[in-house]
Design a protein around this motif. Sequence first.
Motif, PDB file in Angstrom:
ATOM      1  N   GLY A  25      41.291 125.904  49.327  1.00 30.08           N
ATOM      2  CA  GLY A  25      42.235 125.495  48.735  1.00 30.08           C
ATOM      3  C   GLY A  25      42.569 125.858  47.148  1.00 30.08           C
ATOM      4  N   VAL A  40      38.982 121.655  51.354  1.00 30.95           N
ATOM      5  CA  VAL A  40      37.625 122.419  51.315  1.00 30.95           C
ATOM      6  C   VAL A  40      37.535 123.291  50.496  1.00 30.95           C
ATOM      7  N   GLY A  82      32.134 122.998  49.759  1.00 27.40           N
ATOM      8  CA  GLY A  82      31.566 123.524  50.859  1.00 27.40           C
ATOM      9  C   GLY A  82      32.011 124.569  51.585  1.00 27.40           C
TER      10      GLY A  82
END
Length: 236
Positions: A78, A99, A126
């Motif tokens: 994003g 994420v 992550g």
Amino acid sequence: MNETQFVNQLKEINIEINEEQLNQFERYFELLVEWNEKINLTSITEREEVYLKHFYDCILSAKYFDYLTIQSLCDIGGGAGFPSIPLKIIFPHLQITVVDSLNKRINFLNTVAMELELEKVRFIHGRAEDIAHTELRASFDAVTARAVARLSVLSELCIPFVKKGGYFITLKGDKGQDELKDSQHAFKVLGIEVDSVYDDTLPVIEDHRMIGLLKKKYETPKKYPRKAGTPNKKPL
Ligand code: SAM
């Protein structure tokens, strides 16, 4: 696209925006420009361009997908919050998960959420390849991503997060149709089928956009996504 054009274009796709939401977009724009001086978030910083190429662009899929019918949305890669934050402003009921593998961008998103008083949002640092093997697997009504990877690669990063019966919403430009053709094998392996595909253009600049709605029919085999980096090196 100035603010009036933004409001009018949203009306054309049946979205009514109130004063509070407009203020949220304006504050988001200010934060984006302010933080962009310290960390790399976007190359687009001119106000009217941000409203068109980021804000409106991120909301365009709502013309074809009814976000009111879902509760949870995950945005893979994003970055500065695109497309999920504009969608969250327009559809406040959504539970948003972003994420991203760059922690600085996650820090920015936490600040945006605080300043815009957004609730039911979480930002996870992550790689999608790793996070898809946690409890977040197969847990979202819809998953989307913009400008992260070509579709055959992106499919492996996104589809494992989609619940059976849920949607993978693809946002693509000129190369969309070619990427769709190249991704047929990936779709089959990952358990998804093309539901519908729409071509559209951004107002003012007339850039082509292709929005694909893919419906998850089967569970994704546990071995996907493969380990970080492999989807990109060896696309399905
Ligand atoms: N979606 C945003 C947009 O449209 O402006 C950001 C696009 S940016 C070009 C790509 C983003 O994807 C970066 O923020 C990058 O850190 C993130 N990214 C790339 N590969 C990723 C992966 N495997 N897992 C999680 N995030 C990833």
